[in-house]
Design an enzyme around this catalytic site. Structure first.
Site, short mmCIF file in Angstrom:
data_model
loop_
_atom_site.label_atom_id
_atom_site.label_comp_id
_atom_site.label_asym_id
_atom_site.label_seq_id
_atom_site.Cartn_x
_atom_site.Cartn_y
_atom_site.Cartn_z
N CYS A 123 -23.91 -20.65 5.03
CA CYS A 123 -23.05 -19.64 5.65
C CYS A 123 -21.64 -19.63 5.08
O CYS A 123 -20.86 -18.71 5.36
CB CYS A 123 -23.01 -19.85 7.15
SG CYS A 123 -24.64 -19.85 7.93
N HIS A 258 -17.03 -16.92 9.85
CA HIS A 258 -18.48 -16.78 9.82
C HIS A 258 -18.96 -16.42 11.22
O HIS A 258 -18.48 -16.96 12.22
CB HIS A 258 -19.11 -18.09 9.36
CG HIS A 258 -20.57 -18.18 9.64
ND1 HIS A 258 -21.45 -17.20 9.27
CD2 HIS A 258 -21.31 -19.13 10.30
CE1 HIS A 258 -22.67 -17.52 9.66
NE2 HIS A 258 -22.60 -18.69 10.29
N ASN A 289 -26.31 -13.46 13.43
CA ASN A 289 -25.81 -14.37 12.39
C ASN A 289 -26.54 -14.03 11.09
O ASN A 289 -27.74 -14.25 10.96
CB ASN A 289 -26.09 -15.82 12.82
CG ASN A 289 -25.60 -16.85 11.82
OD1 ASN A 289 -25.37 -16.54 10.65
ND2 ASN A 289 -25.47 -18.08 12.26
#
Length: 334
Positions: A123, A258, A289
């Site tokens: 990520c 993130h 996500n």
């Protein structure tokens, strides 16, 4: 006298020239996810902030999504594909070891003379790619495409209650090019390999080779462990990135972390000490996500909605598997 190697002749500075995004057509709400796991819409919203996410269809491959986002970024930047010198794709869901997704995306968008390679930092990958792009422009000039592209559904176990509801698919991209003034600050990055099992794959690919009965490898995550690490470790990384840029936290207009969890985002913002006027990206509410794609997707959403504007000073902060992290301060494109 022995001849010397010529020094590279690049640009004095680098900046983001344009942003683009691709979101898959299919919108998946929490009720649909809960058909596979013992959970509820109320629990998912309360614990993560996610209302729905996008899941890619069979025709929305990693390369297709990445190319669409890249084309929009080049259009926003006014950059012809022939002027792209390098294509960097941050991804960990490209399921072919070789060739790199970047080479295929470069071909799709017409950047046929560009160097192209993939980058795997989970990520945090997009911010890693952005740092490499800025250094490339400063070293040799030219223009670099940085793309975060993920098909998380390819590596999800839809019956895993710890991960099935969290993730979505998508791609975001930026064009990085020369600038007379600094537009991308120094990167602050690192990794804590002692915690590499906090986010990992259920089995290596060799397990499939050695035993055809092994279930397809899928993503595994210790959510509470990652939550604590992010909330307590990342604010200092964020402050270090701001200091490295020669700024104070009060100088930030926008925070684009993130998109892991709204509770993590809110806790980090508080611990960093962001003023109440700072715009905070929360694209996770509608995208889930999306790992390496989450920061450019969130940037695109903020600029598209008018919550953020060209010229704003933004802190980008990525963190995830590894456990890897990277933070930098940028000027958002006009």
């Amino acid at each position: 006298m022995k001849p010397q190697i010529a020094a590279p002749a690049g640009a004095p500075h680098a900046r983001i020239l344009g942003v683009g995004a691709y979101r898959p057509r299919r919108v998946v709400d929490n009720d649909e996810v809960c058909r596979f796991i013992d959970s509820s819409d109320e629990w998912i919203r309360r614990r993560t902030g996610i209302v729905h996410r996008r899941w890619a269809g069979p025709d929305e491959t990693l390369e297709v999504m990445g190319a669409e986002a890249a084309s929009k970024a080049m259009a926003a930047a006014g950059t012809d594909p022939a002027r792209i010198d390098c294509v960097i794709v941050a991804t960990f869901t490209h399921l072919m070891q070789t060739p790199a997704a970047a080479a295929r995306i470069a071909h799709r968008v017409g950047a046929t003379r560009a160097a192209a390679f993939d980058l795997s930092a989970g990520c945090a990958g997009f911010v890693h790619g952005l740092a490499l792009a800025a250094d490339t422009v400063r070293a040799r000039g030219g223009h670099v495409l940085v793309i975060g592209a993920e098909r998380m559904t390819d590596v999800l176990d839809l019956q895993d209650r710890a991960t099935a509801f969290l993730f979505g698919d998508g791609a975001g991209a930026v064009v990085v090019g020369p600038s007379r003034t600094p537009g991308i600050g120094p990167v602050v990055w690192g990794a804590d390999g002692s915690q590499d099992d906090a986010i990992t794959q259920s089995a290596p690919w060799t397990a499939l080779r050695d035993d055809p009965g092994v279930p397809f490898p899928s993503l595994r995550q210790d959510g509470q462990r990652v939550f604590r690490w992010a909330v307590y470790q990342m604010p200092e990384v964020a402050r270090d990135a701001v200091r490295a840029a020669g700024l104070a936290v009060e100088d930030l207009d926008v925070f684009v972390p993130h998109q892991a969890n709204v509770r993590i985002i809110d806790a980090m913002a508080s611990r960093i000490g962001l003023p109440p006027t700072t715009v905070i990206g929360k694209d996770i509410v509608h995208s889930g996500n999306t790992s390496g794609a989450s920061i450019p997707l969130a940037m695109d959403a903020l600029l598209g909605s008018g919550e953020a504007a060209g010229g704003d000073t933004a802190l980008l902060l990525g963190y995830g598997a590894g456990l890897s992290y990277a933070g930098t301060v940028v000027t958002l494109p006009q």
